[in-house]
Motif scaffolding. Structure first.
Motif, PDB file in Angstrom:
ATOM      1  N   ILE A   1       0.841  -1.204   0.000  1.00 41.98           N
ATOM      2  CA  ILE A   1       0.000   0.000   0.000  1.00 41.98           C
ATOM      3  C   ILE A   1       0.870   1.246   0.000  1.00 41.98           C
ATOM      4  N   SER A   2       1.957   1.223   0.768  1.00 44.24           N
ATOM      5  CA  SER A   2       2.881   2.364   0.790  1.00 44.24           C
ATOM      6  C   SER A   2       3.492   2.585  -0.586  1.00 44.24           C
ATOM      7  N   ARG A   3       3.822   1.508  -1.283  1.00 40.95           N
ATOM      8  CA  ARG A   3       4.411   1.631  -2.617  1.00 40.95           C
ATOM      9  C   ARG A   3       3.419   2.256  -3.595  1.00 40.95           C
ATOM     10  N   ILE A   4       2.154   1.882  -3.458  1.00 40.89           N
ATOM     11  CA  ILE A   4       1.126   2.461  -4.325  1.00 40.89           C
ATOM     12  C   ILE A   4       1.005   3.962  -4.097  1.00 40.89           C
ATOM     13  N   LEU A   5       0.971   4.378  -2.823  1.00 44.13           N
ATOM     14  CA  LEU A   5       0.865   5.813  -2.533  1.00 44.13           C
ATOM     15  C   LEU A   5       2.103   6.562  -3.000  1.00 44.13           C
ATOM     16  N   GLU A   6       3.255   5.938  -2.886  1.00 43.46           N
ATOM     17  CA  GLU A   6       4.495   6.601  -3.295  1.00 43.46           C
ATOM     18  C   GLU A   6       4.466   6.973  -4.776  1.00 43.46           C
ATOM     19  N   LYS A   7       3.803   6.162  -5.587  1.00 44.27           N
ATOM     20  CA  LYS A   7       3.705   6.437  -7.020  1.00 44.27           C
ATOM     21  C   LYS A   7       2.786   7.612  -7.325  1.00 44.27           C
TER      22      LYS A   7
ATOM     23  N   SER B   1       2.526  13.514  -4.933  1.00 43.72           N
ATOM     24  CA  SER B   1       3.623  14.356  -5.418  1.00 43.72           C
ATOM     25  C   SER B   1       4.521  14.862  -4.292  1.00 43.72           C
ATOM     26  N   ASP B   2       3.937  15.171  -3.124  1.00 43.96           N
ATOM     27  CA  ASP B   2       4.726  15.716  -2.012  1.00 43.96           C
ATOM     28  C   ASP B   2       5.056  14.632  -0.977  1.00 43.96           C
ATOM     29  N   ILE B   3       5.350  13.413  -1.456  1.00 45.48           N
ATOM     30  CA  ILE B   3       5.540  12.260  -0.587  1.00 45.48           C
ATOM     31  C   ILE B   3       6.676  12.458   0.413  1.00 45.48           C
ATOM     32  N   ASN B   4       7.699  13.217   0.039  1.00 43.87           N
ATOM     33  CA  ASN B   4       8.854  13.395   0.930  1.00 43.87           C
ATOM     34  C   ASN B   4       8.484  14.073   2.240  1.00 43.87           C
ATOM     35  N   LEU B   5       7.405  14.845   2.229  1.00 35.33           N
ATOM     36  CA  LEU B   5       6.967  15.518   3.456  1.00 35.33           C
ATOM     37  C   LEU B   5       6.464  14.524   4.499  1.00 35.33           C
ATOM     38  N   PHE B   6       6.135  13.318   4.052  1.00 34.96           N
ATOM     39  CA  PHE B   6       5.509  12.339   4.942  1.00 34.96           C
ATOM     40  C   PHE B   6       6.422  11.160   5.273  1.00 34.96           C
ATOM     41  N   ARG B   7       7.663  11.195   4.821  1.00 34.91           N
ATOM     42  CA  ARG B   7       8.570  10.083   5.108  1.00 34.91           C
ATOM     43  C   ARG B   7       8.859  10.012   6.607  1.00 34.91           C
TER      44      ARG B   7
END
Length: 279
Positions: free
Chosen positions: A156-162, A165-171
């Protein structure tokens, strides 16, 4: 959540493993609107419908992934023929596997419904079915269920990562990631948050802020989750004594271990062990 028209059901939220897998298909159906106390993953293949999560309405169409967290209200309104595959994990067990989510829980909360490709849908569906098959066994193994649940959360995390756009804010911060790794290495000897904070060269309060903001649980619960998962696995092995399990998990007093286990499961280690024995 889907009470009628169930095609397949495995597990029971009332039993110790506290995980339920359900397959459902049909049309013109509405589920109850209530506050969940579970983490719920639902895959839907639908022509028309809606999923209401808290105060937000999400249109159901095509292949989709739906996520609901403990404490949220949700219900489905199915308006055309729909297939659903649903895994419900009680809060106590979700706290043991949520560390497999690679980003802050806030990300998953603000993006609770994702459109999927057919291949992504089928891959997640197969993962959920594998959990359902294990739950259907005479003696389902918590270790296998948790392992498969973690794989599902990682997918599920991999799907959201794709898609975000601002995924780095949530790492998840590196310090928190290191804490999770340290717990896996030392949980059977070190039960105190102070040990891990010193290893990471941070304060216990700072560690608590990180786990609360990103995992919505305390550092203590992270440690307890690892201990509890391993204690259940060991107690299900035959033959093994309570004392052996206790010492392997870093407890020196059987009364303390019994209190820890019973407060988490509602059963004493002996009662749990008897419940896993089949003839």
């Amino acid at each position: 959540m889907f009470e009628t028209g169930i095609v397949k059901k495995s597990g029971d939220l009332k039993k110790d493993h506290e995980t339920l897998y359900t397959e459902w298909q049909g049309r013109l159906h509405r589920t109850r609107n209530f506050q969940n106390d579970e983490f719920i993953i639902t895959l839907s293949e639908s022509k028309r419908g809606a999923h209401h999560i808290d105060l937000e309405k999400h249109i159901m169409r095509g292949y989709q992934l739906h996520i609901v967290f403990p404490g949220q209200r949700s219900h489905f309104s199915i308006l055309d023929y729909t297939f659903t595959y649903q895994l419900r994990i009680a809060k106590i067990n979700f706290e043991k596997v949520c560390t497999a989510l690679r980003f802050s829980l806030h990300l998953y909360r603000i993006h609770p419904v994702q459109n999927l490709t057919q291949s992504e849908f089928e891959k997640l569906r197969d993962e959920l079915r594998n959990i359902g098959d294990e739950l259907h066994m005479d003696r389902p193994l918590l270790e296998i269920i948790c392992s498969r649940a973690r794989v599902t959360l990682q997918e599920i995390s991999r799907i959201l990562e794709k898609r975000i756009s601002d995924i780095n804010l949530f790492r998840i911060p590196s310090v928190l990631f290191e804490f999770l790794q340290l717990v896996k290495l030392h949980y059977n000897k070190e039960h105190n948050v102070t040990f891990y904070a010193k290893k990471l060269n941070v304060s216990s309060d700072y560690l608590a802020i990180l786990t609360r903001n990103h995992l919505n649980i305390t550092p203590k619960k992270v440690i307890k989750g690892e201990i509890l998962t391993e204690s259940k696995r060991l107690l299900s092995l035959v033959p093994i004594t309570i004392k052996v399990v206790m010492y392997q998990l870093g407890f020196e007093d059987q009364a303390v271990f019994t209190q820890f286990f019973k407060s988490s499961t509602g059963m004493s280690p002996t009662e749990f062990q008897k419940s896993t024995i089949t003839f």
